[in-house]
Design an enzyme around this catalytic site. Structure first.
Site, short mmCIF file in Angstrom:
data_model
loop_
_atom_site.label_atom_id
_atom_site.label_comp_id
_atom_site.label_asym_id
_atom_site.label_seq_id
_atom_site.Cartn_x
_atom_site.Cartn_y
_atom_site.Cartn_z
N ASN A 256 0.83 -1.21 0.00
CA ASN A 256 0.00 0.00 0.00
C ASN A 256 0.86 1.26 0.00
O ASN A 256 1.91 1.31 0.63
CB ASN A 256 -0.92 0.01 1.22
CG ASN A 256 -1.89 -1.16 1.19
OD1 ASN A 256 -2.05 -1.80 0.15
ND2 ASN A 256 -2.50 -1.45 2.32
N HIS B 148 5.74 -0.45 -2.77
CA HIS B 148 5.30 0.30 -3.95
C HIS B 148 5.32 1.80 -3.75
O HIS B 148 4.66 2.53 -4.49
CB HIS B 148 3.89 -0.17 -4.35
CG HIS B 148 3.87 -1.60 -4.81
ND1 HIS B 148 2.74 -2.37 -4.89
CD2 HIS B 148 4.89 -2.42 -5.22
CE1 HIS B 148 3.05 -3.59 -5.32
NE2 HIS B 148 4.35 -3.63 -5.51
N GLY C 112 -5.38 -9.07 3.00
CA GLY C 112 -5.99 -8.19 2.00
C GLY C 112 -5.19 -7.95 0.74
O GLY C 112 -5.13 -6.82 0.26
N1 APR Z 1 -10.42 -6.92 4.33
C1 APR Z 1 -9.44 -7.72 3.83
N2 APR Z 1 -9.29 -7.97 2.53
C2 APR Z 1 -10.17 -7.42 1.68
C3 APR Z 1 -11.22 -6.58 2.10
C4 APR Z 1 -11.34 -6.34 3.51
N3 APR Z 1 -12.32 -5.57 4.01
N4 APR Z 1 -11.90 -6.18 1.01
C5 APR Z 1 -11.31 -6.74 -0.06
N5 APR Z 1 -10.26 -7.50 0.34
C6 APR Z 1 -9.32 -8.30 -0.46
C7 APR Z 1 -9.82 -8.74 -1.81
O1 APR Z 1 -10.60 -9.93 -1.70
C8 APR Z 1 -8.53 -8.95 -2.59
O2 APR Z 1 -8.02 -10.27 -2.43
O3 APR Z 1 -8.18 -7.50 -0.73
C9 APR Z 1 -7.57 -7.96 -1.93
C10 APR Z 1 -7.27 -6.74 -2.77
O4 APR Z 1 -6.58 -7.12 -3.92
P1 APR Z 1 -6.09 -6.02 -4.98
O5 APR Z 1 -7.19 -5.06 -5.27
O6 APR Z 1 -5.50 -6.75 -6.12
O7 APR Z 1 -4.96 -5.19 -4.17
P2 APR Z 1 -3.46 -5.58 -3.91
O8 APR Z 1 -3.26 -7.04 -3.82
O9 APR Z 1 -2.98 -4.74 -2.78
O10 APR Z 1 -2.77 -5.06 -5.24
C11 APR Z 1 -1.39 -5.16 -5.40
O11 APR Z 1 -1.49 -3.92 -7.41
O12 APR Z 1 -2.19 -2.18 -8.80
C12 APR Z 1 -1.25 -2.61 -7.90
O13 APR Z 1 0.27 -1.21 -6.93
C13 APR Z 1 -1.02 -1.71 -6.74
O14 APR Z 1 -0.07 -2.32 -4.61
C14 APR Z 1 -1.08 -2.64 -5.55
C15 APR Z 1 -0.86 -4.01 -6.18
#
Ligand code: APR
Length: 231
Positions: free
Chosen positions: A94, A111, A177
């Site tokens: 994040n 990131h 998450g």
């Molecule tokens: N609590 C926990 N997890 C959750 C919640 C919640 N309330 N709501 C959603 N999620 C989960 C989703 O099910 C999903 O598996 O959080 C995850 C979010 O995934 P992404 O949107 O892909 O985010 P992330 O994994 O952080 O992305 C990685 O992608 O675009 C880039 O640079 C950006 O750092 C980011 C990277």
């Protein structure tokens, strides 16, 4: 980041956008997420910035403004509190500052960070800007424009080697998450030593991590359950 700890159990926590969802920040790939509203190629690549810097700055300025209005949630705070009894290292994908605002002291941002800007010519020139927008007039000491201090798609992840080292020293890995769809961050789960327990907290379709215990709940609910196990 220091790599040695005095406490006996070193808990490494890998977090993604989901941990900040209950604070009011959207995730990227969930239904209605950021990448559904904006194309990655318009706002999160070096080419996009070269083509239309104002659009890219507007996107990140809006996210920075939104960050000023939200607060850390129970999951961020519980991880900060865990430092009283354990050595805790947070590796986060994040760019928000909610782990720090909750009180965590060892946070590695893979990131980048929304609250910092850096020179477009010298990546070592990094400035704390808090929640203020980056304007076209602002310059680094060398006279070049500033850009968000974030890692865009197609760019190297400078902190990955430190993160691998931290992961390899885990006695416990907690994944909260993240869809684990973005590399090299997603590969960090493979750096923990064999036999190290892994827990994944995610209410959606949790990322597949071999041998992991899955708590299919939101970050806040899942942390409550995990803390009970820990005690
Ligand atoms: N609590 C926990 N997890 C959750 C919640 C919640 N309330 N709501 C959603 N999620 C989960 C989703 O099910 C999903 O598996 O959080 C995850 C979010 O995934 P992404 O949107 O892909 O985010 P992330 O994994 O952080 O992305 C990685 O992608 O675009 C880039 O640079 C950006 O750092 C980011 C990277």
């Amino acid at each position: 980041m220091a790599l040695t700890y005095s406490s006996t159990q070193h808990i490494v926590v890998l977090t993604g956008a989901g941990i900040s969802a209950e604070s009011g920040l959207g995730t990227f790939r969930d239904h209605g997420g950021l990448w559904e509203q904006h194309s990655v190629y318009d706002v999160a690549t070096p080419e996009a910035f070269a083509r239309d810097p104002e659009l890219v700055q507007r996107f990140y300025n809006a996210r920075r403004r939104q960050l000023a209005d939200v607060e850390p949630n129970f999951a961020h705070r519980a991880l900060a509190e865990l430092e009283q009894t354990h050595a805790v290292s947070i590796i986060t994908q994040n760019i928000d500052d909610l782990h720090e605002r909750a009180g965590s002291t060892r946070v590695l941002h893979l990131h980048g960070e929304l609250t910092k800007a850096r020179s477009t010519v010298d990546p070592e020139l990094i400035y704390d800007i808090g929640y203020a927008p980056i304007t076209p007039e602002e310059r680094c000491v060398l006279g070049s424009p500033l850009r968000p201090h974030v890692v865009w798609f197609g760019e190297l992840v400078p902190m990955i080697e430190v993160a691998m080292e931290v992961a390899s020293q885990a006695d416990y890995l907690l994944v909260i998450g993240t869809s684990l769809q973005v590399y090299p961050a997603a590969g960090l789960v493979d750096y923990v030593a064999p036999g190290v327990p892994i827990t994944v907290i995610d209410p959606g379709e949790p990322a597949q991590v071999q041998g992991a215990q899955v708590i299919r709940k939101t970050a806040c609910e899942g942390m409550r359950e995990w803390l009970q196990h820990l005690r």
